[in-house]
Design a protein around this motif. Structure first.
Motif, PDB file in Angstrom:
ATOM      1  N   GLY A 158      50.982 -48.164 -24.588  1.00 52.48           N
ATOM      2  CA  GLY A 158      51.372 -46.686 -24.493  1.00 52.48           C
ATOM      3  C   GLY A 158      52.079 -46.327 -23.197  1.00 52.48           C
ATOM      4  N   ASP A 184      47.938 -49.136 -30.365  1.00 50.67           N
ATOM      5  CA  ASP A 184      48.450 -47.842 -29.812  1.00 50.67           C
ATOM      6  C   ASP A 184      47.620 -47.015 -28.920  1.00 50.67           C
ATOM      7  OD1 ASP A 184      49.428 -44.847 -30.311  1.00 50.67           O
ATOM      8  OD2 ASP A 184      51.336 -46.065 -30.374  1.00 50.67           O
ATOM      9  N   GLN A 185      48.090 -46.202 -28.025  1.00 47.25           N
ATOM     10  CA  GLN A 185      47.365 -45.598 -27.086  1.00 47.25           C
ATOM     11  C   GLN A 185      46.654 -44.388 -28.160  1.00 47.25           C
ATOM     12  OE1 GLN A 185      49.834 -43.930 -24.031  1.00 47.25           O
ATOM     13  NE2 GLN A 185      50.527 -42.368 -25.400  1.00 47.25           N
ATOM     14  N   ASN A 186      47.289 -43.850 -28.947  1.00 45.87           N
ATOM     15  CA  ASN A 186      46.892 -42.861 -30.035  1.00 45.87           C
ATOM     16  C   ASN A 186      45.678 -43.175 -31.017  1.00 45.87           C
ATOM     17  OD1 ASN A 186      48.088 -40.750 -28.179  1.00 45.87           O
ATOM     18  ND2 ASN A 186      49.719 -41.129 -29.350  1.00 45.87           N
TER      19      ASN A 186
END
Length: 196
Positions: A11, A66-68
């Motif tokens: 990310g 993914d960072q989210n």
């Protein structure tokens, strides 16, 4: 000898990356598993950062996250290891993917995640597509969570690298699949304010 699992978290927001690391650190780790964690800055492009992460580790299992996308199922590691160990034809696994509906001539989702949605008021909804639980073969995975047991280079463009990987595995006779459970294993925080 322990199986090695590498989490490759990617990310552009350092604060969010650090928050996501706390979720990874809270997962139950089986006694026969060793964990590695790598953070990758994806500003130079996601395929490039995934490839950088891939070559840093010799782990037999790599979780690209993914960072989210937050893993909320504490038993996540054991569950995906069981799938790979019991299904040697599967080389890549996720929790949400794409199927092709020939009747409609369009792609459809398969799988189950939670989604944190920002609108007038913040709320969490369940994204459940398809009707069956279990291991579901798919044409490609959603890019936010991809677990590999077959270690091949990441190629393709920014918007289709996850599809390129799935197609390459399929041509090699290796399946891509999603693990669908009654309760979601992953929460995706979209971070987008909806317009009225």
């Amino acid at each position: 000898m322990k199986d090695k699992v590498a989490f490759i978290l990617y990310g552009t927001d350092e604060w969010i990356l650090e928050e996501n690391l706390e979720y990874i650190r809270c997962l139950s780790v089986p006694d026969d598993v060793e964990i590695e964690i790598y953070k990758q800055d994806s500003r130079q492009g996601v395929p490039e950062c995934l490839e950088n992460g891939r070559v840093q580790s010799d782990a037999g299992y790599k979780v690209y996250l993914d960072q989210n996308a937050y893993i909320i199922d504490k038993d996540f590691i054991q569950k995906f290891l069981d799938v790979f160990r019991q299904n040697p034809q599967i080389g890549m696994l996720g929790t949400r993917g794409y199927l092709w509906n020939q009747e409609k001539n369009e792609a459809e989702f398969e799988g189950c995640n939670l989604s944190h949605v920002y609108a007038d008021m913040s709320f969490v909804r369940e994204l459940r597509e398809g009707t069956s639980t279990g291991i579901r073969p798919v044409l490609a995975l959603d890019r936010h969570l991809m677990i590999t047991h077959v270690d091949t280079p990441w190629t393709g463009e920014e918007n289709n690298f996850h599809i390129t990987k799935s197609v390459e595995l399929l041509h090699a006779g290796i399946e891509t699949a999603v693990l669908v459970e009654d309760k979601p294993m992953v929460l995706f925080d979209n971070g987008i304010l909806a317009e009225n």
